[in-house]
Write a protein that holds these residues in place. Structure first.
Motif, PDB file in Angstrom:
ATOM      1  N   ALA A 111      56.299  59.827  49.738  1.00 53.87           N
ATOM      2  CA  ALA A 111      55.029  59.363  50.306  1.00 53.87           C
ATOM      3  C   ALA A 111      54.210  60.552  50.792  1.00 53.87           C
ATOM      4  O   ALA A 111      54.738  61.640  51.060  1.00 53.87           O
ATOM      5  CB  ALA A 111      55.287  58.395  51.455  1.00 53.87           C
ATOM      6  N   ASN A 112      52.921  60.348  50.924  1.00 55.31           N
ATOM      7  CA  ASN A 112      52.015  61.407  51.371  1.00 55.31           C
ATOM      8  C   ASN A 112      52.420  61.896  52.760  1.00 55.31           C
ATOM      9  O   ASN A 112      52.377  61.145  53.729  1.00 55.31           O
ATOM     10  CB  ASN A 112      50.583  60.869  51.417  1.00 55.31           C
ATOM     11  CG  ASN A 112      49.565  61.945  51.744  1.00 55.31           C
ATOM     12  OD1 ASN A 112      49.900  63.051  52.164  1.00 55.31           O
ATOM     13  ND2 ASN A 112      48.294  61.618  51.578  1.00 55.31           N
ATOM     14  N   PRO A 113      52.812  63.171  52.893  1.00 53.84           N
ATOM     15  CA  PRO A 113      53.261  63.656  54.214  1.00 53.84           C
ATOM     16  C   PRO A 113      52.138  63.731  55.244  1.00 53.84           C
ATOM     17  O   PRO A 113      52.419  63.830  56.438  1.00 53.84           O
ATOM     18  CB  PRO A 113      53.824  65.041  53.907  1.00 53.84           C
ATOM     19  CG  PRO A 113      53.173  65.464  52.645  1.00 53.84           C
ATOM     20  CD  PRO A 113      52.936  64.214  51.859  1.00 53.84           C
ATOM     21  N   LEU A 114      50.894  63.675  54.811  1.00 56.08           N
ATOM     22  CA  LEU A 114      49.792  63.732  55.768  1.00 56.08           C
ATOM     23  C   LEU A 114      49.569  62.402  56.481  1.00 56.08           C
ATOM     24  O   LEU A 114      48.814  62.345  57.465  1.00 56.08           O
ATOM     25  CB  LEU A 114      48.496  64.152  55.064  1.00 56.08           C
ATOM     26  CG  LEU A 114      48.481  65.560  54.465  1.00 56.08           C
ATOM     27  CD1 LEU A 114      47.135  65.840  53.810  1.00 56.08           C
ATOM     28  CD2 LEU A 114      48.793  66.622  55.515  1.00 56.08           C
ATOM     29  N   THR A 115      50.218  61.355  56.015  1.00 56.40           N
ATOM     30  CA  THR A 115      50.019  60.047  56.632  1.00 56.40           C
ATOM     31  C   THR A 115      51.295  59.440  57.179  1.00 56.40           C
ATOM     32  O   THR A 115      51.239  58.408  57.864  1.00 56.40           O
ATOM     33  CB  THR A 115      49.400  59.069  55.613  1.00 56.40           C
ATOM     34  OG1 THR A 115      50.265  58.949  54.476  1.00 56.40           O
ATOM     35  CG2 THR A 115      48.030  59.563  55.161  1.00 56.40           C
ATOM     36  N   ARG A 116      52.447  60.043  56.912  1.00 56.15           N
ATOM     37  CA  ARG A 116      53.701  59.446  57.382  1.00 56.15           C
ATOM     38  C   ARG A 116      53.942  59.746  58.853  1.00 56.15           C
ATOM     39  O   ARG A 116      53.432  60.728  59.397  1.00 56.15           O
ATOM     40  CB  ARG A 116      54.887  59.945  56.564  1.00 56.15           C
ATOM     41  CG  ARG A 116      55.230  61.406  56.796  1.00 56.15           C
ATOM     42  CD  ARG A 116      56.637  61.773  56.332  1.00 56.15           C
ATOM     43  NE  ARG A 116      56.847  61.565  54.911  1.00 56.15           N
ATOM     44  CZ  ARG A 116      57.568  60.574  54.424  1.00 56.15           C
ATOM     45  NH1 ARG A 116      58.128  59.711  55.244  1.00 56.15           N
ATOM     46  NH2 ARG A 116      57.736  60.457  53.129  1.00 56.15           N
ATOM     47  N   MET A 117      54.760  58.920  59.498  1.00 58.20           N
ATOM     48  CA  MET A 117      55.167  59.164  60.870  1.00 58.20           C
ATOM     49  C   MET A 117      56.198  60.287  60.914  1.00 58.20           C
ATOM     50  O   MET A 117      57.076  60.362  60.044  1.00 58.20           O
ATOM     51  CB  MET A 117      55.761  57.897  61.488  1.00 58.20           C
ATOM     52  CG  MET A 117      54.751  56.795  61.709  1.00 58.20           C
ATOM     53  SD  MET A 117      53.500  57.270  62.928  1.00 58.20           S
ATOM     54  CE  MET A 117      54.519  57.371  64.413  1.00 58.20           C
TER      55      MET A 117
ATOM     56  N   LYS B  74      52.361  67.505  61.222  1.00 60.98           N
ATOM     57  CA  LYS B  74      53.726  67.698  61.713  1.00 60.98           C
ATOM     58  C   LYS B  74      54.587  66.551  61.182  1.00 60.98           C
ATOM     59  O   LYS B  74      54.340  65.389  61.497  1.00 60.98           O
ATOM     60  CB  LYS B  74      53.714  67.708  63.238  1.00 60.98           C
ATOM     61  CG  LYS B  74      54.995  68.150  63.888  1.00 60.98           C
ATOM     62  CD  LYS B  74      54.898  68.037  65.405  1.00 60.98           C
ATOM     63  CE  LYS B  74      53.782  68.868  65.993  1.00 60.98           C
ATOM     64  NZ  LYS B  74      53.776  68.821  67.467  1.00 60.98           N
ATOM     65  N   VAL B  75      55.607  66.883  60.358  1.00 60.73           N
ATOM     66  CA  VAL B  75      56.444  65.829  59.774  1.00 60.73           C
ATOM     67  C   VAL B  75      57.768  65.652  60.513  1.00 60.73           C
ATOM     68  O   VAL B  75      58.452  64.643  60.322  1.00 60.73           O
ATOM     69  CB  VAL B  75      56.698  66.079  58.276  1.00 60.73           C
ATOM     70  CG1 VAL B  75      55.393  65.965  57.504  1.00 60.73           C
ATOM     71  CG2 VAL B  75      57.348  67.430  58.035  1.00 60.73           C
TER      72      VAL B  75
ATOM     73  N   ALA C 100      53.773  70.022  57.125  1.00 60.52           N
ATOM     74  CA  ALA C 100      53.424  69.875  55.717  1.00 60.52           C
ATOM     75  C   ALA C 100      51.996  70.384  55.568  1.00 60.52           C
ATOM     76  O   ALA C 100      51.073  69.846  56.191  1.00 60.52           O
ATOM     77  CB  ALA C 100      53.525  68.425  55.283  1.00 60.52           C
ATOM     78  N   VAL C 101      51.822  71.431  54.774  1.00 55.46           N
ATOM     79  CA  VAL C 101      50.520  72.065  54.605  1.00 55.46           C
ATOM     80  C   VAL C 101      50.058  71.865  53.168  1.00 55.46           C
ATOM     81  O   VAL C 101      50.760  72.254  52.219  1.00 55.46           O
ATOM     82  CB  VAL C 101      50.587  73.572  54.926  1.00 55.46           C
ATOM     83  CG1 VAL C 101      49.225  74.231  54.725  1.00 55.46           C
ATOM     84  CG2 VAL C 101      51.094  73.798  56.350  1.00 55.46           C
TER      85      VAL C 101
END
Length: 482
Positions: A175-181, A105-106, A95-96
């Motif tokens: 949800a914010n992809p920069l913070t998800r697992m 990396k998602v 996710a950029v």
């Protein structure tokens, strides 16, 4: 041209790359009566060169390196503004953030993939598509090249691997992809598997339709199975031979298999895929002209050529036949035996017959190998930043050679009547000349703005991947190509 034995040594050493332009074109068509000699080779089908277009844009780097290896496809997730999701051939989905360049990396498909040849493979993680209802369902789909159970999946093994479409369900999808697992392979289920005869010509594009009639249908592109000329018994680039599974008229012309096609299916219905169109060699990338942004919803594809001609196919029609292996572009093709001469077969185009044989659909644009080696499909531009480009198909070429990193970004201007001896008709540089990178793919964000995906090695190795955005003028200190 190198002899096949040396070519195979270089392949095993990992020097090639996408090899998308390396195998497959054959002809059983009949030349027109006015052709001087029916099977006389045409060594330079389009003598004129590609010129810079009236529309000229620049490329500004959004993200590069730091784990990004060989990005080859970019798209958006409904309900998640501000991000481009980028497929990386060696496994990650990134996710950029399109403004800051921050990335995460998602999911990582690496553990699912066959072992890749460094700088040499056409297999890997090749495509992603988010379901139109992703914001509520969390559904997305991937295309991966996976090992055949009980085999080593080496390049010279036949059959070679399984082209696999998987469905994934993302919890809390907006949800914010920069913070998800990141997701793990356990979060997926197999939707479709296609047995691939060879390691190359895999297609691998995934995208949903954008019209009301097909917005829940997933389109899939598949190559003709690999090798060269789509003919049974051809020698193989990785040392395999004779190549299997190309009987009769070749896979692309046969309706009893899924190779050399554009397919579609409803991934939630559990049914078999439908052959939407046939006659493709390696439609590495295809896309729908965004109906939600005022486009037609029709499909455009770039089909990689064999020895001489690269093509763009427009407004793909259901049950349409786009010519391979009878033609390469508008030219009929003679396979001329089963030998390999360096990077390609010894086949050649022998007659330019637009509209003939009957029943085959010609490309809207084409160029020859004086200009590049493998066409890379993009998108019809439907963004708002460049009104003069709206409704225009933007695409590229991998490079002018397999080691030179001289890719192009181009556009199609239908109706251009240039003399092909003076200038390549209908194809123009959008960014001035070559961009000093290997062009691997394109991306389109939610708003229809376009991105170029590239690297410096040409294949799935190194740490030189880059996401670049089309801009009118570069700003700030980011790398700019103009």
């Amino acid at each position: 041209m190198q002899p096949p034995s040396r070519t195979r040594r270089r392949l095993a050493a990992g020097l090639f790359t996408i090899l998308a332009a390396l195998g497959g074109a054959a002809s059983v068509g009949t030349a027109r009566a006015d052709t001087p000699t029916a099977r006389e080779p045409i060594d330079d089908p389009i003598p004129g060169h590609i010129a810079n277009g009236a529309i000229q844009l620049k490329l500004q780097t959004v993200a590069e390196g730091a784990g990004l290896t060989a990005p080859n496809w970019g798209t958006f997730a409904p309900g998640v503004p501000g991000f481009l999701y980028v497929v990386d051939q060696d496994g990650p989905l990134w996710a950029v953030h399109t403004r800051t360049g921050a990335k995460r990396k998602v999911l990582d498909t690496a553990s699912l993939l066959v072992p890749l040849i460094l700088a040499a493979d056409e297999r890997g993680f090749l495509g992603v598509a988010f379901h139109p209802s992703y914001a509520t369902t969390g559904l997305l789909y991937t295309m991966t090249s996976e090992r055949i159970p009980g085999t080593a999946s080496t390049p010279n093994q036949q059959p070679n691997h399984l082209a696999t479409v998987r469905e994934w369900r993302v919890p809390n999808p907006t949800a914010n992809p920069l913070t998800r697992m990141p997701l793990t392979p356990a979060a997926s289920r197999v939707v479709l598997r296609i047995t691939e005869p060879q390691f190359n010509h895999n297609g691998g594009a995934l995208f949903f339709g954008t019209r009301a009639s097909d917005r829940n249908l997933l389109y899939i592109t598949s190559g003709d199975g690999g090798c060269a000329d789509d003919q049974h018994g051809q020698l193989g680039l990785a040392g395999e031979g004779p190549c299997i599974s190309h009987e009769g008229p070749g896979n692309a012309q046969r309706r009893d298999n899924l190779l050399g096609k554009i397919l579609r299916l409803d991934p939630r219905a559990g049914g078999a895929p439908q052959i939407f169109a046939l006659g493709f060699r390696n439609p590495f990338r295809a896309s729908s002209d965004r109906a939600d942004l005022g486009g037609t919803g029709q499909i455009w594809a770039a089909d990689v050529g064999q020895n001489h001609v690269e093509e763009v196919d427009a407004r793909i029609v259901q049950n349409g036949n786009y010519g391979w292996r009878v033609k390469e572009g508008t030219f009929q093709f003679e396979p001329n035996g089963f030998d390999l001469l360096g990077f390609a077969s010894d086949g050649f185009p022998f007659a330019n017959t637009p509209g003939q044989p009957a029943g085959l659909i010609d490309p809207v644009a084409q160029y020859d190998h004086d200009e590049g080696v493998a066409t890379i499909g993009g998108f019809v531009y439907r963004g708002s930043r460049f009104p003069e480009l709206r409704g225009t198909y933007v695409f590229g070429d991998y490079s002018d050679g397999f080691t030179s990193a001289n890719g192009r970004v181009m556009y199609v201007r239908e109706g251009d009547q240039a003399n092909p001896k003076v200038r390549t008709p209908g194809v123009f540089n959008l960014v001035n000349g070559h961009i000093n990178l290997f062009v691997l793919g394109f991306g389109e964000d939610r708003d229809g703005e376009l991105y170029v995906l590239a690297n410096k090695t040409g294949g799935p190795d190194g740490d030189t991947g880059a996401v670049l955005k089309l801009v009118r003028e570069c700003t700030g200190a980011a790398d700019c190509r103009d």
